[in-house]
Design an enzyme around this catalytic site. Sequence first.
Site, PDB file in Angstrom:
ATOM      1  CG  HIS A 478      -0.225   0.105   2.439  1.00 31.63           C
ATOM      2  ND1 HIS A 478       0.600  -0.896   2.944  1.00 31.63           N
ATOM      3  CD2 HIS A 478       0.066   0.982   3.241  1.00 31.63           C
ATOM      4  CE1 HIS A 478       1.253  -0.574   4.118  1.00 31.63           C
ATOM      5  NE2 HIS A 478       1.201   0.677   4.308  1.00 31.63           N
ATOM      6  CG  ASP A 480       2.056   5.043   4.650  1.00 36.01           C
ATOM      7  OD1 ASP A 480       1.384   4.189   4.779  1.00 36.01           O
ATOM      8  OD2 ASP A 480       3.428   5.005   5.097  1.00 36.01           O
ATOM      9  CG  HIS A 550       5.345   0.987   2.389  1.00 34.55           C
ATOM     10  ND1 HIS A 550       4.907   2.267   2.186  1.00 34.55           N
ATOM     11  CD2 HIS A 550       4.848   0.835   3.847  1.00 34.55           C
ATOM     12  CE1 HIS A 550       4.108   2.651   3.018  1.00 34.55           C
ATOM     13  NE2 HIS A 550       3.897   2.055   4.188  1.00 34.55           N
ATOM     14  NE  ARG A 560       8.142  -6.597  10.856  1.00 31.48           N
ATOM     15  CZ  ARG A 560       7.624  -5.371  10.588  1.00 31.48           C
ATOM     16  NH1 ARG A 560       6.479  -4.692  11.458  1.00 31.48           N
ATOM     17  NH2 ARG A 560       8.172  -4.694   9.939  1.00 31.48           N
TER      18      ARG A 560
END
Length: 606
Positions: A478, A480, A550, A560
Amino acid sequence: GPGAGGDLPFFGSVLRRADCVRRCEEPRLGAVSRHRAAEEVGADFQRRVPYSYLQRAYIQLNKLEEAANAAHTFFMANPEHMEIQQDLENYKTTSGKVSLIDREARQHMEDYSAGVRHYDREEYELAIEFLERALKGYYSEDEDCQIMCEGPQRFEEHEYLDYKAGLYEAIADHYMQVLACKHDCVRELATRSGRISPIENFLPLHYDYLQFAYYRVGDYVKALECAKSYLLFHPDDEDVLENAGYYEGLLEGTVDPATIKPRKEAKTLLRRHKLESHLLQVAAAGLGYAYTEPNYWNRYGARQDEHSVPSSISSEPEDGPRLSLTKKPMPKPDRELKEGGPLLYSDVKFVYNSEQLNGTQRVLLDNVISEEQCRELHRVANGIMLAGDGYRGKTSPHTPNERFEGATVLKALKYGYEGRVPLKSARLFYDISEKARRIVESYFLLNSTLYFSYTHLVCRTALSGQQERRNDLSHPIHADNCLLDPEANECWKEPPAYTFRDYSALLYMNADFEGGEFIFTEMDAKTVTASIKPKCGRMISFSSGGENPHGVKAVTKGQRCAVALWFTLDPLYRELERIQADEVIAMLDQEHLGPNEMNINPKDEL
């Protein structure tokens, strides 16, 4: 005509046409109540809501292929719908179905895209076939669009019961709405499903591609015809003027170039469009309508891919036309894009710049925070995070194979102030996010203040028993601040995207997990241009637009964690929780909580 009754022939024509329309509609479509739907129903069909229901119905019938196509059709008009996006990933996983059909696709748009793809591969005969078919479809769709505008209109400025207009005022009111609708068909036919912004210069581009494709196959008459058609829209385009002159030279002695005219349908549409514009502006000036003429044929869109204007080419021999797929001049961006400014903190280590990361406005840094700070931040995260925080309560917003948990700066400070987590740890979250903001602002040499738009501490945990044969992403590709459209090679800067975001940063807290690499891709959302393995203290920062698509690879084992930061240059979109957090910090400082109590080194610039 003049005199009494001079207007009767005109109104007689109007009455005959109304009678004709009514007699045509009712036998074919049924009574008006059956085929003139309510506004809410029309809006649902515009948003393709029925396909959401269809998908669920097909699932109940175990018709997965039809369900997948219905979901895809709905998603094309609702790209922000995360549940449908996840459904599509599930279909691909369970049924192996990769090729999906948009059941509401506009054929002229599909043919245009196919023609451009063939053009890109230098398959010029196929490009001509599809682009010519696209043009035929476009003019047919335009005729339909014009007719559909003659339906009922809404009068936003008038309450019907209080409407006191005379005969000609009432006619003008209705007709100007119809005319504005017809005039906007150019935009309507150039806009993909689910988008607000049209493809810039859409209709003229057909002729631009065709003029060079015909030249490539040796049909110089058609090449000149299409070049002249393009020049109807942009008579001052130097490249195409030069090309037209070159084609005329090639035809010299065989055909009189003066006999080759622009295409009739292009000439007719443009003449009608100009007359519509004139009438709308006359009405705006004389009748008080609010109207501003858009630039429907703008040659320079907000973004330029390498195929946007195929008329400025330089790959031909010196005696050939200047025809190359290089870019035409783009409008200057809102700000000058720079990078390489100071990192402000001596411990922060520079790793890679934009060029080394194969992109634009990108930087990778290490040692932004220390190992001890990573551990402390991780401890506070475990004490304040809630599943689904920041994702409207959805614990698995991007993939069913991971659990997402998050927390904001304000929440951390409140928990610290209440004694539910160590106050120094809560303050650390606030401080390191400010440190990241200062680094980003300095490195990209921004000449105005960078404000927080959203700050989020987020952990994603691989769910046991669900990691075998995973082929999805932890976070799909996508951008931002715009809606990524890989098929169109575009990123549409319009709601529901966060269009006010200018820069993004991710500050990682750990490395003891498997998978979870951060990746940049091309606009196709497939070609990976850079892959980054998270570790404690590592930060990736980049501009938030379509130049930086990204995503995150699947986390297949462990947890994570990172601090996600989005920034804006517009103070109107400052993060409200950040402003409140600033007030909490000011209150704490007034209560004399010194740096030693906050576990901050007084020598640190932060």
